[in-house]
Design an enzyme around this catalytic site. Structure first.
Site, PDB file in Angstrom:
ATOM      1  N   ARG A  26       0.874  -1.175   0.000  1.00 39.39           N
ATOM      2  CA  ARG A  26       0.000   0.000   0.000  1.00 39.39           C
ATOM      3  C   ARG A  26       0.908   1.220   0.000  1.00 39.39           C
ATOM      4  O   ARG A  26       1.511   1.541   1.016  1.00 39.39           O
ATOM      5  CB  ARG A  26      -0.911  -0.030   1.237  1.00 39.39           C
ATOM      6  CG  ARG A  26      -2.152   0.847   1.078  1.00 39.39           C
ATOM      7  CD  ARG A  26      -2.833   1.057   2.401  1.00 39.39           C
ATOM      8  NE  ARG A  26      -2.023   1.907   3.244  1.00 39.39           N
ATOM      9  CZ  ARG A  26      -2.075   1.922   4.579  1.00 39.39           C
ATOM     10  NH1 ARG A  26      -2.909   1.141   5.228  1.00 39.39           N
ATOM     11  NH2 ARG A  26      -1.290   2.731   5.273  1.00 39.39           N
ATOM     12  N   HIS A  46      -3.937   4.847   4.311  1.00 36.35           N
ATOM     13  CA  HIS A  46      -5.176   4.072   4.228  1.00 36.35           C
ATOM     14  C   HIS A  46      -6.225   4.813   3.392  1.00 36.35           C
ATOM     15  O   HIS A  46      -6.925   4.232   2.576  1.00 36.35           O
ATOM     16  CB  HIS A  46      -5.713   3.810   5.636  1.00 36.35           C
ATOM     17  CG  HIS A  46      -7.057   3.176   5.638  1.00 36.35           C
ATOM     18  ND1 HIS A  46      -7.262   1.875   5.223  1.00 36.35           N
ATOM     19  CD2 HIS A  46      -8.284   3.671   5.974  1.00 36.35           C
ATOM     20  CE1 HIS A  46      -8.556   1.595   5.306  1.00 36.35           C
ATOM     21  NE2 HIS A  46      -9.185   2.662   5.754  1.00 36.35           N
ATOM     22  N   TYR A  88       3.394   5.978  10.165  1.00 34.22           N
ATOM     23  CA  TYR A  88       3.783   4.714  10.810  1.00 34.22           C
ATOM     24  C   TYR A  88       4.447   3.743   9.822  1.00 34.22           C
ATOM     25  O   TYR A  88       4.878   2.669  10.220  1.00 34.22           O
ATOM     26  CB  TYR A  88       2.524   4.059  11.419  1.00 34.22           C
ATOM     27  CG  TYR A  88       1.372   3.978  10.429  1.00 34.22           C
ATOM     28  CD1 TYR A  88       1.278   2.945   9.508  1.00 34.22           C
ATOM     29  CD2 TYR A  88       0.404   4.986  10.370  1.00 34.22           C
ATOM     30  CE1 TYR A  88       0.253   2.897   8.584  1.00 34.22           C
ATOM     31  CE2 TYR A  88      -0.610   4.956   9.441  1.00 34.22           C
ATOM     32  CZ  TYR A  88      -0.687   3.899   8.555  1.00 34.22           C
ATOM     33  OH  TYR A  88      -1.685   3.871   7.619  1.00 34.22           O
TER      34      TYR A  88
HETATM   35  C1  LIG Z   1     -15.509  -5.424   9.988  1.00 35.69           C
HETATM   36  C2  LIG Z   1     -14.841  -4.133   9.637  1.00 35.69           C
HETATM   37  N1  LIG Z   1     -14.034  -3.529  10.530  1.00 35.69           N
HETATM   38  C3  LIG Z   1     -13.419  -2.343  10.223  1.00 35.69           C
HETATM   39  C4  LIG Z   1     -13.649  -1.751   9.005  1.00 35.69           C
HETATM   40  C5  LIG Z   1     -12.989  -0.407   8.675  1.00 35.69           C
HETATM   41  N2  LIG Z   1     -11.928  -0.618   7.683  1.00 35.69           N
HETATM   42  C6  LIG Z   1     -12.132  -0.384   6.366  1.00 35.69           C
HETATM   43  S1  LIG Z   1     -10.787  -0.759   5.435  1.00 35.69           S
HETATM   44  C7  LIG Z   1      -9.907  -1.216   6.823  1.00 35.69           C
HETATM   45  C8  LIG Z   1      -8.500  -1.729   6.699  1.00 35.69           C
HETATM   46  C9  LIG Z   1      -8.491  -3.021   5.954  1.00 35.69           C
HETATM   47  O1  LIG Z   1      -7.193  -3.476   5.782  1.00 35.69           O
HETATM   48  P1  LIG Z   1      -6.915  -4.598   4.744  1.00 35.69           P
HETATM   49  O2  LIG Z   1      -7.932  -5.682   4.882  1.00 35.69           O
HETATM   50  O3  LIG Z   1      -5.502  -5.013   4.871  1.00 35.69           O
HETATM   51  O4  LIG Z   1      -7.203  -3.896   3.334  1.00 35.69           O
HETATM   52  P2  LIG Z   1      -6.417  -2.637   2.728  1.00 35.69           P
HETATM   53  O5  LIG Z   1      -7.183  -1.428   3.165  1.00 35.69           O
HETATM   54  O6  LIG Z   1      -5.020  -2.674   3.202  1.00 35.69           O
HETATM   55  O7  LIG Z   1      -6.516  -2.817   1.251  1.00 35.69           O
HETATM   56  C10 LIG Z   1     -10.662  -1.061   7.966  1.00 35.69           C
HETATM   57  C11 LIG Z   1     -10.169  -1.359   9.332  1.00 35.69           C
HETATM   58  C12 LIG Z   1     -14.527  -2.418   8.095  1.00 35.69           C
HETATM   59  N3  LIG Z   1     -14.797  -1.916   6.891  1.00 35.69           N
HETATM   60  N4  LIG Z   1     -15.088  -3.605   8.420  1.00 35.69           N
END
Ligand SMILES: Cc1ncc(C[n+]2csc(CCOP(=O)(O)OP(=O)(O)O)c2C)c(N)n1
Ligand SMILES: [Mg+2]
Length: 358
Positions: free
Chosen positions: A259, A263, A271
């Site tokens: 990434r 975010h 971080y």
């Molecule tokens: C159950 C749930 N918890 C928290 C979130 C908030 N959230 C959206 S994206 C994200 C990070 C997800 O990380 P990852 O699965 O590694 O995907 P990336 O964003 O790195 O592509 C979070 C915590 C959510 N959408 N669903």
């Protein structure tokens, strides 16, 4: 049932030049580059629109991860079904969603896919065989598994594919979907986008084993692919689809990538060690595909110019488009009457037209 490792991340220049052409014609290899350029260009423009206050909410992009969605989506046939996540814009483009509609979606305009009814990256065009994104992660795994179960019960030769992040592997839904898919041997492809972070959580705080090993634990094939190599992503997904259609059950593809941005637009990702980002910048998926195509004499600069003009026109058209009317806000939220089935999407890989399937 062994876990295979296809290729480590990175790769030498020599490997990049020879690539993985296999089932890809030159026109396909150009298509893949075009999809990645469009994704990057659209997201860069959208980020600037966000900063101008024209995109409500926050904004998420997949900078540096373009190969994961482009390569996997390119291997999917019209009748297959896709559950697309927040960093997978190239998949929407390959299925046939026009850039103008994507800009309209980001800006909550009437011409957007959800016409302002859902978050800017929470969409999927059901007419093109894509399910609207469920934001609770990783519920799309359950949706894809359910669709694949239906294909199996009906005896249809088609499959479902979904993407999800490294963060999803810690959720119960991940394990439920994986277990059901393994037990029932449903035709589903799981693409785990391992981009090293889930918001601020690095992968060493996310899992104690390589996540691809979960596939073995649930009784199906898992492999690790260089997620910054669009042709390797295509080939792994093409094979996974064939396996699914031939009754071989699911495949977990761990696409190793990074990434490169925060975010979302509000996150300065302080971080993340800067050296890590710099290291991954050397493996940029667009640079790599460009190098391959330049070596084959393709006019990459011409392609870049045409993509850029297409983005300019699409953004201008979307900006000139209307906002949705307040009276229509509640329309189309719930199904009224008989639900219309999902339609088929575009499937530009030349192999489908040529019957190039194993
Ligand atoms: C159950 C749930 N918890 C928290 C979130 C908030 N959230 C959206 S994206 C994200 C990070 C997800 O990380 P990852 O699965 O590694 O995907 P990336 O964003 O790195 O592509 C979070 C915590 C959510 N959408 N669903
Ligand atoms: Mg992640």
């Amino acid at each position: 049932m062994a876990t295979e490792t296809a290729e480590p991340a990175g790769g030498t220049t020599a490997e990049n030049a020879t690539a993985h052409p296999g089932h890809l014609q030159l026109e396909d290899r150009i298509w893949l580059l075009r999809a990645m350029l469009l994704m990057r260009g659209i997201e860069e423009r959208a980020m600037s629109l966000y900063r101008q206050g024209k995109v409500p909410g926050s904004f998420y992009d997949g900078y540096g991860q373009e190969a994961v969605s482009a390569g996997a989506a390119f291997a999917m046939a019209s009748e297959d079904r896709l559950c697309i996540l927040h960093r997978d814009l190239a998949a929407h483009l390959i299925r046939g969603v026009e850039p103008q509609r994507i800009f309209a979606q980001y800006m909550g305009r009437a011409d957007g896919i959800t016409a302002g009814r859902d978050g800017n990256v929470h969409f999927g065009d059901w007419r093109l065989g894509c399910v609207g994104m469920v934001s609770m992660l990783p519920d799309m795994m359950l949706v894809a598994t359910g669709m694949a179960m239906a294909f199996k019960l009906r005896g249809e030769r088609r499959c479902a594919l979904t993407w999800f992040g490294d963060g999803s592997t810690s959720r119960g839904d991940f394990h439920e979907a994986m277990n059901w898919a393994g037990v029932q041997k449903v035709p589903v492809v799981f693409v785990l986008e391992n981009n090293q972070y889930a918001y601020s959580t690095p992968v060493d705080k996310q899992f104690a084993v390589d996540p691809v090993e979960h596939a073995t634990a649930y009784g199906f094939t898992g492999l690790t692919v260089d997620g910054n190599d669009v042709e390797a992503m295509f080939e792994a997904t093409r094979q996974a689809r064939e396996r699914a259609l031939d009754g071989g059950g699911p495949t977990l593809i761990e696409a190793v990538t990074m990434r490169m941005h925060g975010h979302a637009a509000h996150d300065d990702m302080k971080y993340v060690p800067k050296e890590l980002v710099e290291e991954w910048r050397q493996r940029d998926p667009i640079d790599r595909q460009e190098k391959r195509l330049r070596a084959l004499g393709v006019d990459v600069d011409g392609l870049r110019a045409s993509v850029s003009a297409e983005i300019d026109a699409a953004a201008a058209e979307a900006l000139a488009g209307p906002m949705p009317s307040p009276e229509g806000a509640a329309l189309g939220v719930f199904c009224e009457g008989e639900a219309e089935p999902l339609g088929d999407g575009h499937a530009p890989w030349s192999g489908f037209a040529a019957g190039d399937v194993d």
